[in-house]
Design a protein around this motif. Structure first.
Motif, PDB file in Angstrom:
ATOM      1  N   PRO A 209       0.940  -1.348   0.160  1.00 55.12           N
ATOM      2  CA  PRO A 209       0.181  -0.142   0.305  1.00 55.12           C
ATOM      3  C   PRO A 209       0.437   1.127  -0.530  1.00 55.12           C
ATOM      4  CG  PRO A 209      -0.970  -1.701   1.627  1.00 55.12           C
ATOM      5  CD  PRO A 209       0.348  -2.062   1.081  1.00 55.12           C
ATOM      6  N   ALA A 210       2.103   1.028   0.338  1.00 56.06           N
ATOM      7  CA  ALA A 210       2.589   2.753   0.615  1.00 56.06           C
ATOM      8  C   ALA A 210       3.848   2.763  -0.828  1.00 56.06           C
ATOM      9  CB  ALA A 210       4.130   2.501   1.287  1.00 56.06           C
ATOM     10  N   ILE A 211       3.941   1.727  -1.215  1.00 51.59           N
ATOM     11  CA  ILE A 211       4.211   2.505  -2.973  1.00 51.59           C
ATOM     12  C   ILE A 211       3.041   3.009  -3.479  1.00 51.59           C
ATOM     13  CG2 ILE A 211       4.535   0.858  -5.047  1.00 51.59           C
ATOM     14  CD1 ILE A 211       6.125  -0.947  -3.926  1.00 51.59           C
ATOM     15  N   LEU A 212       1.550   2.291  -3.340  1.00 52.21           N
ATOM     16  CA  LEU A 212       0.801   2.839  -4.613  1.00 52.21           C
ATOM     17  C   LEU A 212       1.131   4.465  -3.683  1.00 52.21           C
ATOM     18  CD1 LEU A 212      -1.675   3.433  -6.709  1.00 52.21           C
ATOM     19  CD2 LEU A 212      -2.692   1.895  -4.998  1.00 52.21           C
ATOM     20  N   LYS A 213       0.678   4.298  -1.949  1.00 54.70           N
ATOM     21  CA  LYS A 213       0.423   5.767  -1.919  1.00 54.70           C
ATOM     22  C   LYS A 213       1.611   6.722  -2.234  1.00 54.70           C
ATOM     23  CE  LYS A 213       2.191   6.831   1.372  1.00 54.70           C
ATOM     24  NZ  LYS A 213       3.788   7.834   2.373  1.00 54.70           N
ATOM     25  N   ASP A 214       2.980   6.456  -2.499  1.00 53.80           N
ATOM     26  CA  ASP A 214       4.211   7.387  -3.193  1.00 53.80           C
ATOM     27  C   ASP A 214       3.154   7.492  -4.895  1.00 53.80           C
ATOM     28  OD1 ASP A 214       4.948   7.529  -0.205  1.00 53.80           O
ATOM     29  OD2 ASP A 214       6.556   5.506  -1.271  1.00 53.80           O
ATOM     30  N   GLN A 215       3.462   6.671  -5.529  1.00 58.07           N
ATOM     31  CA  GLN A 215       3.239   6.410  -7.136  1.00 58.07           C
ATOM     32  C   GLN A 215       1.344   7.927  -6.531  1.00 58.07           C
ATOM     33  OE1 GLN A 215       2.067   2.663  -8.046  1.00 58.07           O
ATOM     34  NE2 GLN A 215       3.644   2.321  -8.285  1.00 58.07           N
ATOM     35  N   VAL A 216       0.657   7.676  -5.800  1.00 57.73           N
ATOM     36  CA  VAL A 216      -0.524   8.963  -6.027  1.00 57.73           C
ATOM     37  C   VAL A 216      -0.029  10.285  -5.519  1.00 57.73           C
ATOM     38  CG1 VAL A 216      -2.958   9.395  -5.898  1.00 57.73           C
ATOM     39  CG2 VAL A 216      -2.136   7.595  -6.086  1.00 57.73           C
ATOM     40  N   SER A 217       1.611  10.417  -4.553  1.00 64.22           N
ATOM     41  CA  SER A 217       1.968  11.733  -4.239  1.00 64.22           C
ATOM     42  C   SER A 217       2.505  12.466  -4.741  1.00 64.22           C
ATOM     43  CB  SER A 217       1.953  11.074  -2.551  1.00 64.22           C
ATOM     44  OG  SER A 217       0.877  10.609  -1.676  1.00 64.22           O
ATOM     45  N   SER A 218       2.532  13.346  -5.815  1.00 63.38           N
ATOM     46  CA  SER A 218       3.096  14.074  -6.491  1.00 63.38           C
ATOM     47  C   SER A 218       3.411  14.289  -5.739  1.00 63.38           C
ATOM     48  CB  SER A 218       2.289  14.212  -8.144  1.00 63.38           C
ATOM     49  OG  SER A 218       1.419  15.675  -7.689  1.00 63.38           O
TER      50      SER A 218
END
Length: 254
Positions: A209-218
């Motif tokens: 989940p942390a990877i997806l959060k980072d991908q979405v957070s520009s």
């Protein structure tokens, strides 16, 4: 929950209606079962014990001792006991069904739409083929994992109680949308699909989940501003506390 399980077993042709017997004290409910699912019904629990290879125990935990005390058990016929009784341990189940193969089961409410998460803990009397049968039965309502019974309270706190926590999050997302100007129905639709799609993306891509959060957070963007607000308000620790509080309460009910 019993209806959710039986309906899925029938839909997937894992069992035929004429191979299922439901014990139900209410004649109105018996008629409902016969009309909707074409299964056999009885008001006598003994009929189920005497004529089954798998026996799904789906009663209120408070009446377990009373129900079992009214059964006549034999040493020659010992069906596989599948118990979905919250807070009733394998040890207590064994007191009621001595030397029976027993599987303690913790499903959750998404089972009603075939998206449940079920944990099962067998006792030592359960054979490999019986364990396979239990897995097959509960795969009909979603995913299944086998666990040591010592983890059952933790499972209860997470997947057993978790649907309520997720429902609150969906409601909160929708409320945020309404507060930002969206119509209620539109906000709720957006919130539901966002949670559903995110869970499916994480599952299919096997993402942390942390990877997806980072991908979405520009950098300097809208998402990281929202993440910052969640962290400031203690969202993460609140969810952790909700799961551990439910876990501790489950321990108290044992």
């Amino acid at each position: 929950m019993a209806e959710a399980i039986i309906s899925r077993l029938l839909e997937q042709n894992l069992y035929s209606a004429d191979s299922i017997i439901v014990s139900e004290p209410s004649e109105i409910r018996c008629q409902y079962w016969r009309d909707k699912y074409a299964v056999s019904t009885t008001k006598n629990n003994q009929d189920v014990v005497n004529n089954s290879e798998q026996f799904l125990l789906a009663i209120k935990p408070q009446i377990f001792s009373t129900v079992v005390s009214n059964l006549t058990l034999t040493s020659t016929h010992k069906p596989l006991i599948l118990s979905i009784l919250a807070g009733v341990s394998l040890a207590k189940l064994k007191d009621g069904f001595p030397d029976f193969p027993i599987v303690r089961v913790m499903p959750n409410t998404p089972a009603m739409v075939g998206q449940g998460m079920t944990a099962i803990a067998p006792n030592q009397m359960v054979s490999a083929s019986q364990l396979d049968m239990a897995m097959t039965i509960f795969k009909s309502i979603g995913s299944v994992i086998e666990i040591n019974e010592s983890l059952m309270d933790a499972v209860t706190g997470l997947s057993g109680s978790g649907p309520a926590f997720v429902a609150i999050m969906i409601e909160s997302l929708a409320d945020g949308g309404v507060a930002s100007g969206l119509p209620r129905s539109m906000a709720l639709e957006l919130a539901i699909q966002t949670v559903l799609g995110t869970a499916e993306l994480i599952k299919q891509k096997n993402l942390h989940p942390a990877i997806l959060k980072d991908q979405v957070s520009s950098p300097g963007g809208t998402t990281i501003a929202g993440v910052k607000a969640l962290e400031e308000k203690g969202f993460r620790s609140s969810v952790i506390s909700a799961v551990t509080s439910a876990y501790k309460r489950s321990q108290e009910l044992e």
